[in-house]
Scaffold this active site. Structure first.
Site, short mmCIF file in Angstrom:
data_model
loop_
_atom_site.label_atom_id
_atom_site.label_comp_id
_atom_site.label_asym_id
_atom_site.label_seq_id
_atom_site.Cartn_x
_atom_site.Cartn_y
_atom_site.Cartn_z
N ILE A 1 0.86 -1.27 0.19
CA ILE A 1 -0.01 -0.16 0.06
C ILE A 1 0.99 1.21 0.05
O ILE A 1 0.51 2.09 -1.00
CB ILE A 1 -0.84 0.09 1.19
CG1 ILE A 1 -1.94 -0.97 1.06
CG2 ILE A 1 -1.62 1.63 1.41
CD1 ILE A 1 -3.02 -1.35 2.00
N LYS B 1 8.89 -22.28 -10.73
CA LYS B 1 7.65 -21.91 -10.88
C LYS B 1 7.62 -20.47 -11.45
O LYS B 1 8.19 -19.72 -10.77
CB LYS B 1 6.73 -22.18 -9.72
CG LYS B 1 6.48 -23.41 -9.18
CD LYS B 1 5.58 -24.02 -10.28
CE LYS B 1 5.02 -25.40 -10.26
NZ LYS B 1 4.38 -25.92 -11.13
N GLN C 1 4.51 -14.04 -13.10
CA GLN C 1 3.64 -13.58 -13.87
C GLN C 1 2.61 -12.55 -13.12
O GLN C 1 2.21 -11.59 -13.59
CB GLN C 1 2.74 -14.58 -14.53
CG GLN C 1 3.56 -15.60 -15.33
CD GLN C 1 2.72 -16.56 -15.99
OE1 GLN C 1 1.73 -16.45 -16.59
NE2 GLN C 1 3.22 -17.83 -16.03
N CYS D 1 34.53 3.54 16.41
CA CYS D 1 33.35 4.47 17.04
C CYS D 1 33.24 4.13 18.59
O CYS D 1 33.77 4.19 19.43
CB CYS D 1 32.18 4.60 16.22
SG CYS D 1 31.32 5.94 16.36
N PHE D 2 32.14 3.24 18.77
CA PHE D 2 31.99 2.69 19.91
C PHE D 2 32.91 1.81 20.45
O PHE D 2 33.21 1.69 21.66
CB PHE D 2 30.45 2.12 20.15
CG PHE D 2 29.85 1.70 21.27
CD1 PHE D 2 29.24 2.79 22.24
CD2 PHE D 2 29.84 0.42 22.05
CE1 PHE D 2 28.97 2.23 23.41
CE2 PHE D 2 29.39 0.07 23.28
CZ PHE D 2 28.76 1.21 24.12
N GLU E 1 27.19 8.12 28.21
CA GLU E 1 26.13 7.38 27.32
C GLU E 1 25.21 6.44 28.20
O GLU E 1 24.05 6.34 28.30
CB GLU E 1 26.50 6.75 26.18
CG GLU E 1 25.58 6.02 25.43
CD GLU E 1 25.99 5.51 23.90
OE1 GLU E 1 27.10 5.63 23.74
OE2 GLU E 1 25.20 4.82 23.44
N HIS F 1 33.88 6.03 10.93
CA HIS F 1 33.40 4.53 10.46
C HIS F 1 34.24 4.50 8.92
O HIS F 1 33.56 4.66 7.72
CB HIS F 1 31.87 4.72 10.03
CG HIS F 1 31.10 4.44 11.58
ND1 HIS F 1 30.86 3.36 11.93
CD2 HIS F 1 30.69 5.54 12.14
CE1 HIS F 1 30.32 3.59 13.05
NE2 HIS F 1 30.00 5.01 13.26
N GLU G 1 34.53 1.69 7.41
CA GLU G 1 34.05 1.15 6.71
C GLU G 1 33.01 1.25 5.46
O GLU G 1 32.92 0.96 4.58
CB GLU G 1 33.34 -0.31 7.71
CG GLU G 1 32.10 0.29 8.22
CD GLU G 1 32.16 1.00 9.45
OE1 GLU G 1 33.27 1.40 9.73
OE2 GLU G 1 31.05 0.90 10.35
N1 GLN Z 1 26.78 5.36 20.92
C1 GLN Z 1 28.15 5.98 20.70
C2 GLN Z 1 27.91 7.63 20.40
O1 GLN Z 1 26.71 7.91 20.22
C3 GLN Z 1 28.91 5.26 19.35
C4 GLN Z 1 28.08 5.40 18.18
C5 GLN Z 1 28.64 4.62 17.12
O2 GLN Z 1 29.12 3.74 17.47
N2 GLN Z 1 28.43 4.74 15.91
O3 GLN Z 1 28.91 8.07 20.37
#
Ligand code: GLN
Length: 552
Positions: free
Chosen positions: A157, A196, A201, A390-391, A414, A524, A526
């Site tokens: 939808i 199938k 279709q 990061c984290f 955090e 990051h 990656e």
């Molecule tokens: N939670 C952590 C922060 O906000 C790391 C965030 C993360 O790894 N992308 O800083």
């Protein structure tokens, strides 16, 4: 936003990619692969995605809902398919490459409140569809092709306004400038031993009901579709048999462009648009990538200690970047997904005993943080290559603060109030010439430190050696930050802050002195790795893991 006008778009051709029967057939990969093939013939491409869900962006969704959130240089939180587009085409995605129903409606409703439609009734057609068409055709720079994927499955939808918008665009642009590709499933029923075609279709009929006739059908299947069946599908869908392309399951996703090429998909697309395909398009890098993946010389095992390890899509780019590191070293990278909870408190670290590298990826929230800190400690003490992202970097810094610098109350704000917030809420930072400000309890959507930021590396650091430069730019997505006030204390204990933001306020890279390979990064990396250009940090991490595998 003015009503949609076709004139401003230049000569760009649009290929719309829809999906039917079931979701998760690989529309994103198909779009990315077609993009890469058109590039191999010398054309420029842009790949976009229209997502019919109501969230303004996927940034506030749990990774379990929607997999990884892919971040662009310009700080948009987008669908993970944009990661595939970048990895296959090398073209950096932007905010203008992903739009959702939520964003379209926010825009339309804001205009209504401003009085832009004064006197008119605001309707899905034409106002919402015009907004979708404007987004689809905005921010182009003379690209030869835009591949535009529609999220979800035909018949949903919420997808209807998007299908209506691309139907209209097809009409506005005309067949010379637009084309429709539809991806469906041709299942094998083992009870009768047959493939199938009926679902395909039906799916095409569903698409025709909204006025779209596919020009190419891509049929996902687990085995070759016999010629007779292909003809049957073609006949029922008003297509030539060669316009029915099969997408057989593959052992590596980087084989997909080669399989499509073998069936001549891009040649058909180019001829459809009146362009002559090259007889010998350059696909060498794809052949080389697949060869290295299939016939590696070595093998390493890397543990990924995370919180969403049950859903690999939550770490899509990370998994790919690790495999790219393997491609760079001609090595198979086996991924060992370890749920951080298993060694929280005093749980056993058995799962890490035999691995060649340990990676703690990005993450949010307190659950699993103990296990991640423990994993960093294990890697530090046992001299196993460690990559904290990061984290993951934040947890490695907390471990070093507690164990090396003797700050036993070190933690992250955090997780709640903390005596020594080694990692604290980021309330102010520089972005170019601007200062960004945030406060605790503010809106959660789109308010993190997002997108590309520069960092400076110390000349004699491992990171600078790996990058081959001291000036880098990487993508960020976080709300908390290693607290620079603890820099001296931590450096004295052996954790070097070798990468900083240009104003020296924000730690970007840390390294453990005297350890073979222990790197934490606040960004990051990656997200910027490609199979044909593996990210240097991942290439170096896998090289270190290879060294480690030779030691044991
Ligand atoms: N939670 C952590 C922060 O906000 C790391 C965030 C993360 O790894 N992308 O800083």
């Amino acid at each position: 936003m003015p009503p949609f006008q076709c004139e401003g778009i230049g000569l760009t051709r649009f290929i719309f990619i829809t999906g039917g029967v079931v979701s998760s057939l690989g529309k994103g990969l198909t779009s990315a692969a077609i993009g890469a093939l058109l590039q191999a013939h010398g054309y420029t491409v842009r790949v976009r995605k229209l997502d019919p869900y109501l969230n303004v962006d996927p940034g506030t969704m749990s990774p379990y809902e929607h997999g990884e959130v892919f971040v662009t240089d310009d700080g948009a939180e987008t669908d993970l398919d944009l990661g595939h587009y970048e990895r296959y085409t090398g073209v950096a995605a932007a905010r203008s490459d992903n739009v959702t129903t939520g964003r379209i409606y926010s825009e339309v409703l804001a205009q209504e409140r401003r009085g832009d439609y004064l006197g008119g009734t605001v309707q899905v057609v034409p106002h919402v569809t015009d907004a979708i068409k404007n987004f689809t055709t905005a921010d182009l720079h003379g690209e030869d092709f835009v591949l535009c994927e529609i999220g979800g499955t035909v018949g949903d939808i919420e997808g209807l306004p998007f299908l209506e918008a691309i139907r209209q665009l097809g009409y506005d642009l005309g067949p010379d400038r637009s084309m429709f590709v539809h991806l469906t499933l041709v299942p094998y029923l083992s009870a009768v031993g047959e493939l199938k075609t009926k679902p395909t279709q039906h799916s095409v009929k569903e698409l025709q009901r909204v006025g779209i006739r596919p020009d190419i059908l891509v049929c996902r299947c687990d085995r070759d579709i016999p010629e007779g069946l292909r003809r049957k599908i073609a006949l029922s869908c008003n297509l030539k048999p060669e316009a029915v392309v099969q997408a057989v399951d593959v052992d590596t996703i980087y084989q997909v462009p080669l399989d499509y090429h073998q069936q001549g998909i891009e040649a058909q697309i180019l001829r459809y648009f009146g362009l002559e395909p090259k007889p010998d398009p350059d696909l060498d890098s794809w052949h080389e990538i697949v060869k290295r993946i299939r016939k590696p010389e070595g093998e390493v095992t890397v543990a990924i200690v995370g919180k969403y390890t049950g859903l690999h899509d939550a770490y899509k780019s990370l998994g790919e970047a690790l495999h790219h590191g393997g491609i760079a070293n001609n090595t198979r990278v086996k991924l060992e997904w370890v749920e951080a909870d298993v060694f929280g408190g005093n749980g056993s670290v058995q799962a890490l005993e035999d691995v060649d590298g340990i990676l703690v990826p990005g993450g949010f929230g307190e659950r699993g943080s103990d296990g991640k800190i423990r994993a960093a400690r294990f890697a530090r003490e046992r001299r196993v290559p460690f990559f904290g992202i990061c984290f993951g970097m934040q947890m490695a810094v907390i471990d070093a603060a507690r164990e090396l610098a003797g700050i036993s109350t070190a933690g992250s704000s955090e997780f709640g109030p903390c005596k020594d917030p080694i990692v604290g809420l980021l309330t102010e930072w520089r972005q170019g010439d601007d200062v960004q400000r945030r406060q605790a309890g503010g809106n959660l959507g789109g308010t993190m430190r997002l997108g590309a930021y520069p960092a400076l590396l110390e000349k004699d650091s491992l990171a600078a050696k790996i990058y081959g430069t001291t000036k880098i730019s990487e993508r960020h997505r976080h709300r908390y930050e290693v607290n620079v006030n603890y820099k001296e204390q931590l450096e004295a204990a052996g954790l070097r802050f070798c990468g900083m933001s240009p104003d020296k306020a924000l730690p970007e890279v840390v390294e453990l002195e005297g350890h073979p390979w222990f790197v934490g990064v606040q960004f990051h990396p990656e997200l910027k790795s490609r199979p044909f250009a593996p990210h240097p940090l991942f290439a170096s991490f896998i090289a270190a893991a290879l060294e480690q595998s030779r030691l044991v």
